[in-house]
Scaffold this motif. Structure first.
Motif, mmCIF file in Angstrom:
data_model
loop_
_atom_site.group_PDB
_atom_site.id
_atom_site.type_symbol
_atom_site.label_atom_id
_atom_site.label_comp_id
_atom_site.label_asym_id
_atom_site.label_seq_id
_atom_site.Cartn_x
_atom_site.Cartn_y
_atom_site.Cartn_z
ATOM 1 N N LEU A 189 -24.182 -20.271 14.920
ATOM 2 C CA LEU A 189 -25.132 -21.124 15.629
ATOM 3 C C LEU A 189 -24.484 -21.810 16.827
ATOM 4 O O LEU A 189 -25.092 -21.971 17.876
ATOM 5 N N ARG A 190 -23.216 -22.190 16.629
ATOM 6 C CA ARG A 190 -22.542 -22.921 17.714
ATOM 7 C C ARG A 190 -22.313 -22.037 18.928
ATOM 8 O O ARG A 190 -22.506 -22.472 20.066
ATOM 9 N N THR A 191 -21.902 -20.796 18.708
ATOM 10 C CA THR A 191 -21.684 -19.920 19.869
ATOM 11 C C THR A 191 -23.013 -19.557 20.517
ATOM 12 O O THR A 191 -23.114 -19.494 21.738
ATOM 13 N N LYS A 192 -24.002 -19.321 19.676
ATOM 14 C CA LYS A 192 -25.291 -18.906 20.212
ATOM 15 C C LYS A 192 -25.862 -19.978 21.132
ATOM 16 O O LYS A 192 -26.383 -19.684 22.198
ATOM 17 N N HIS A 193 -25.754 -21.221 20.699
ATOM 18 C CA HIS A 193 -26.373 -22.285 21.482
ATOM 19 C C HIS A 193 -25.399 -23.053 22.364
ATOM 20 O O HIS A 193 -25.828 -23.828 23.216
ATOM 21 N N GLY A 194 -24.117 -22.888 22.133
ATOM 22 C CA GLY A 194 -23.144 -23.658 22.909
ATOM 23 C C GLY A 194 -23.157 -25.124 22.512
ATOM 24 O O GLY A 194 -23.338 -25.996 23.359
ATOM 25 N N ILE A 195 -22.981 -25.409 21.231
ATOM 26 C CA ILE A 195 -23.045 -26.805 20.765
ATOM 27 C C ILE A 195 -21.901 -27.123 19.810
ATOM 28 O O ILE A 195 -21.350 -26.241 19.167
ATOM 29 N N LYS A 196 -21.598 -28.420 19.718
ATOM 30 C CA LYS A 196 -20.629 -28.875 18.734
ATOM 31 C C LYS A 196 -21.282 -28.941 17.369
ATOM 32 O O LYS A 196 -22.507 -28.937 17.247
ATOM 33 N N LYS A 197 -20.423 -29.075 16.375
ATOM 34 C CA LYS A 197 -20.866 -29.087 14.995
ATOM 35 C C LYS A 197 -21.948 -30.145 14.738
ATOM 36 O O LYS A 197 -22.897 -29.919 14.013
ATOM 37 N N GLU A 198 -21.759 -31.286 15.359
ATOM 38 C CA GLU A 198 -22.638 -32.427 15.056
ATOM 39 C C GLU A 198 -24.103 -32.188 15.432
ATOM 40 O O GLU A 198 -24.976 -32.911 14.973
ATOM 41 N N LEU A 199 -24.365 -31.192 16.268
ATOM 42 C CA LEU A 199 -25.754 -30.953 16.673
ATOM 43 C C LEU A 199 -26.447 -29.917 15.798
ATOM 44 O O LEU A 199 -27.623 -29.619 15.989
ATOM 45 N N LEU A 200 -25.711 -29.369 14.835
ATOM 46 C CA LEU A 200 -26.264 -28.286 14.027
ATOM 47 C C LEU A 200 -27.598 -28.611 13.356
ATOM 48 O O LEU A 200 -28.507 -27.791 13.369
ATOM 49 N N PRO A 201 -27.746 -29.829 12.765
ATOM 50 C CA PRO A 201 -29.033 -30.095 12.118
ATOM 51 C C PRO A 201 -30.194 -30.090 13.114
ATOM 52 O O PRO A 201 -31.301 -29.690 12.765
ATOM 53 N N LEU A 202 -29.936 -30.527 14.331
ATOM 54 C CA LEU A 202 -31.026 -30.670 15.296
ATOM 55 C C LEU A 202 -31.459 -29.328 15.877
ATOM 56 O O LEU A 202 -32.621 -29.108 16.180
ATOM 57 N N ILE A 203 -30.476 -28.410 16.021
ATOM 58 C CA ILE A 203 -30.749 -27.168 16.733
ATOM 59 C C ILE A 203 -31.758 -26.295 16.003
ATOM 60 O O ILE A 203 -32.383 -25.422 16.576
ATOM 61 N N ARG A 204 -31.913 -26.570 14.702
ATOM 62 C CA ARG A 204 -32.831 -25.739 13.922
ATOM 63 C C ARG A 204 -34.285 -26.007 14.294
ATOM 64 O O ARG A 204 -35.171 -25.236 13.937
ATOM 65 N N LEU A 205 -34.536 -27.117 14.964
ATOM 66 C CA LEU A 205 -35.909 -27.451 15.332
ATOM 67 C C LEU A 205 -36.352 -26.615 16.525
ATOM 68 O O LEU A 205 -35.590 -26.391 17.462
#
Length: 712
Positions: free
Chosen positions: A629-645
């Motif tokens: 998920l992090r590579t796909k979206h370019g995000i740090k770990k802490e944003l993982l819960p939010l990216i699912r929305l």
DNA sequence: GTAACAACGATATAGACAGCATGTC
DNA sequence: CTATATCGTTGTTAC
């Protein structure tokens, strides 16, 4: 030959008539005479822009009218969407299947025409897509790419597999001019239709000092700057035409565009509009340079450009506003973007290990073929530039008058054979060694009678590799795929990549982000970046502090391959740590297009390695999924819960987090209004709609677990 | 003393397919 | 090892 007289559906004839097409070009007529509409196989080797697509289209409509189904195979995704657009809206159901965008695979089968890349078709075959057995017409666009060392074998194997499945299927192969069309036609049991007829006259010549020498006449070119190539451009533009300039490197493309821009000095509101659009989107240096060039009517084109930048440049050129594009070979093979004059400035190109080598004749032809826009230009000119008097004759001999190269099968190459043999076994096309070899008899390789012993030796070595890697087992004489083997085949990764990944994963290393990334970057499936001397400092500094975070042993003779994998991995690590695009481009000396390229490439491999981890190292599956998920979206770990929305990407997620809304609970507690202030009311409403859903899901899962618990 | 510029040498070098399940600002 | 354009450095000239 009149279109009205042809046995094609009236609707199609009418749509041609609306576009002013009432008569066939001579090569098209030759195709009809050769049995195009009688179900015969054809190999059509005619120049670009002489109407190959129309030929294929007529045959497809003809087939569908009789209840058939057509598969149109192209080499590039960009080409797939171009053809999709072209075939759509003419009465038939058209589908497109590429890695990015596809309709649901089973649903795809309801179309009359399916446009796909060869790799996608291969993947569909591996997943036993049922409708592939219903194909009655197979169209192979740019079939000469069967010669490509890295991707040609895929096309060849796909054709062999499809013919094996549907022996009665009609095949129409479209090719550029090649040296041995007879061989290809023989393989396909096809009639050969060859012609060099073009709708626009093509003049090929060589520029030297102050004029272009064509075969039968000369043309003066006024000298107005100290650059020959620039004068050639200005000459055409003054006459009302456009230029495509092919150069050997990105730097050259950018440099030439700058020069052309200051030579042209155009300025109008439309150009300014393009420039603004580019500038507003791009934060990179490259983007700013491009914008400045476009504002003056020139542009460059290469793989470092962002998708949007490419689109603007292409559209601007089609509109006729941008007068010149300096391009690397990106434009040679891909899109249909003709210009009055094509300048092949660099006929030498850097090749790793070989230095500067002359480009093949076929590639020159491909570029030269872009000259002359049908119905718009009176003629097309393709111009080479000679540095000395002797070069003039040499260029005529080596390019203009030279025969095109032969195409050769790439099947015997062990590296590519590996993946295809595994897929043959995994999908039951072959169940024992003899069957593998018999299947290979149906390939172009075998047809050309190239050393059968070399092939069978290569097959043996590949089988041994697959056995050793435990992707297949041998029971008596029967070959069977293991769970691992069939997974690798379906994931569509190179078995050698899978081995690299599995070996490292089972090596009991602790999970690290860079460990995983560098590992994936060292597989043959990964697209890696060039390493410049400047980059070495960055790599060394990283190794000094983090050497032990790598999963792989650093080979004592760590060479270019290792450096490239590490550089690419570092870029990706930055990406997953939300380092800005501009910083990344600067730090690694790449363009935005490159960043998206490697991100896409690694995202696919992370996905594959997650599946491999489930089989071999379950404890790594969790962290790898996070990295996916992090590579796909370019995000740090802490944003993982939010990216699912839905509706929340890297930017909005970061905004929410920085406002103290880092979890779903926090969002719920804050309420729609407060959230709306951060990301806008409309999106906030969308988010809260989902939050309800998520809560239900969580409750359901909770119940299930409770049930299990009770029984346990 | 400084600006402009020539001469020279170091430096760097094209492109792009696939899985999967849906949606960036 | 092959070629070419660019770019930074040094050397040179002109004021």
């Amino acid at each position: 030959m009149e279109i009205a007289d042809l046995p094609i559906p009236p609707d199609l004839a009418a749509s041609y008539a609306r576009r002013g097409i009432t008569e066939l070009y001579p090569p098209q007529a030759a195709c009809v005479e050769a049995g195009l509409l009688l179900g015969k196989n054809l190999l059509i080797a005619i120049p670009t822009a002489s109407g190959k697509t129309l030929v294929a289209e007529m045959a497809m409509h003809h087939q569908v009218e009789r209840g058939g189904k057509c598969l149109y195979i192209v080499p590039l995704r960009a080409l797939a969407s171009e053809k999709f657009e072209e075939f759509s809206g003419k009465g038939l159901r058209v589908g497109i299947a590429t890695g990015d965008l596809d309709r649901r695979d089973d649903y795809l089968g309801r179309n009359d025409i399916i446009v796909a890349t060869s790799e996608k078709v291969d993947s569909l075959l591996r997943n036993r897509t049922p409708w592939l057995a219903e194909i009655t017409l197979l169209v192979l666009d740019e079939v000469h790419l069967i010669d490509d060392p890295s991707r040609g074998a895929t096309l060849e194997m796909v054709v062999a597999k499809l013919r094996h499945k549907n022996p009665a299927m009609q095949i129409i192969a479209l090719s550029a001019t090649i040296g041995n069309p007879g061989d290809l036609a023989g393989w396909l049991d096809a009639e050969l239709v060859e012609s060099d007829w073009r709708p626009v006259d093509l003049r090929e010549g060589v520029f030297f000092q102050n004029g272009i020498q064509f075969a039968d006449h000369n043309r003066e070119v006024g000298r107005q700057s100290k650059y020959e190539d620039l004068d050639l451009v200005l000459d055409t533009v003054e006459e009302g035409g456009q230029c495509l300039v092919f150069v050997s490197s990105r730097k050259n493309a950018e440099a030439f565009a700058k020069r052309a821009a200051s030579g042209l000095k155009l300025a109008n509101p439309t150009l300014a509009g393009y420039a603004d659009k580019i500038r507003s989107n791009a934060g990179t240096d490259m983007g700013r340079i491009l914008a400045a060039c476009v504002a003056q009517g020139a542009a460059f084109h290469h793989a470092g450009l962002a998708r949007e930048e490419r689109q603007i440049v292409e559209a601007g050129f089609r509109e006729g506003e941008i007068k010149v594009i300096a391009s690397t070979p990106t434009l040679a093979a891909g899109l249909n973007l003709p210009a009055r004059r094509v300048i092949v400035r660099d006929y030498l190109r850097f090749n790793a290990g070989e230095g500067m080598v002359p480009i093949p004749v076929r590639e020159y032809r491909q570029m030269a073929g872009r000259a002359g826009r049908p119905h718009l230009d009176p003629y097309g000119e393709a111009v080479l530039i000679a540095k000395s008097e002797e070069m003039i004759g040499e260029l005529f001999d080596c390019y203009i008058d030279a025969p095109a190269e032969d195409v050769r099968s790439q099947c015997a190459n062990e590296a590519v054979l590996c993946t295809h043999i595994l897929s043959l076994i995994a999908t039951n096309f072959a169940r024992e060694t003899g069957e593998v070899l018999r299947f290979m008899d149906g390939t172009f390789y075998a047809h050309c009678g190239e050393s059968p012993r070399a092939l069978s030796r290569a097959v043996d070595r590949v089988l041994e590799f697959l056995r050793e890697a435990e992707m297949i087992t041998e029971v008596g004489e029967w070959l069977e795929p293991t769970e691992y083997g069939s997974l690798v085949s379906r994931l569509y990764i190179d078995p050698r990549s899978a081995e690299v990944i599995v070996t490292a994963m089972t090596g009991r290393k602790e999970y690290t982000d860079i460990g995983l990334l560098q590992l994936l970057c060292s597989t043959p499936d990964m697209l890696t970046l060039y390493v410049r001397r400047n980059d070495m400092y960055l790599l060394d500094r990283f190794l000094a502090d983090h050497r032990d975070e790598l999963w792989m042993e650093i080979p004592w003779d760590a060479g270019e391959g290792f450096d490239r994998s590490l550089k690419t991995a570092l870029l990706l690590l930055d990406w997953a740590n939300e380092v800005g695009e501009e910083t990344i481009c600067e730090r690694y000396n790449v363009g935005p297009g490159d960043v998206y390229g490697v991100v896409e490439s690694v995202a696919w491999l992370v996905h594959a390695s997650r599946h491999l981890a489930r089989l071999f190292a379950p404890h790594l599956a969790g962290p790898i999924e996070e990295m996916e998920l992090r590579t796909k979206h370019g995000i740090k770990k802490e944003l993982l819960p939010l990216i699912r929305l839905r509706g929340i990407g890297r930017v909005r997620a970061r905004r929410l987090f920085n406002n103290g809304l880092g979890s779903l609970e926090a969002l719920r507690a804050a309420g729609p209004e407060k959230v709306g202030k951060v990301i806008g009311q409309k999106i906030a409403a969308q988010v809260f709609e989902q939050l309800e859903g998520v809560r239900d899901e969580i409750e359901e899962v909770g119940e299930e677990q409770a049930t299990l618990f009770r029984f346990g």
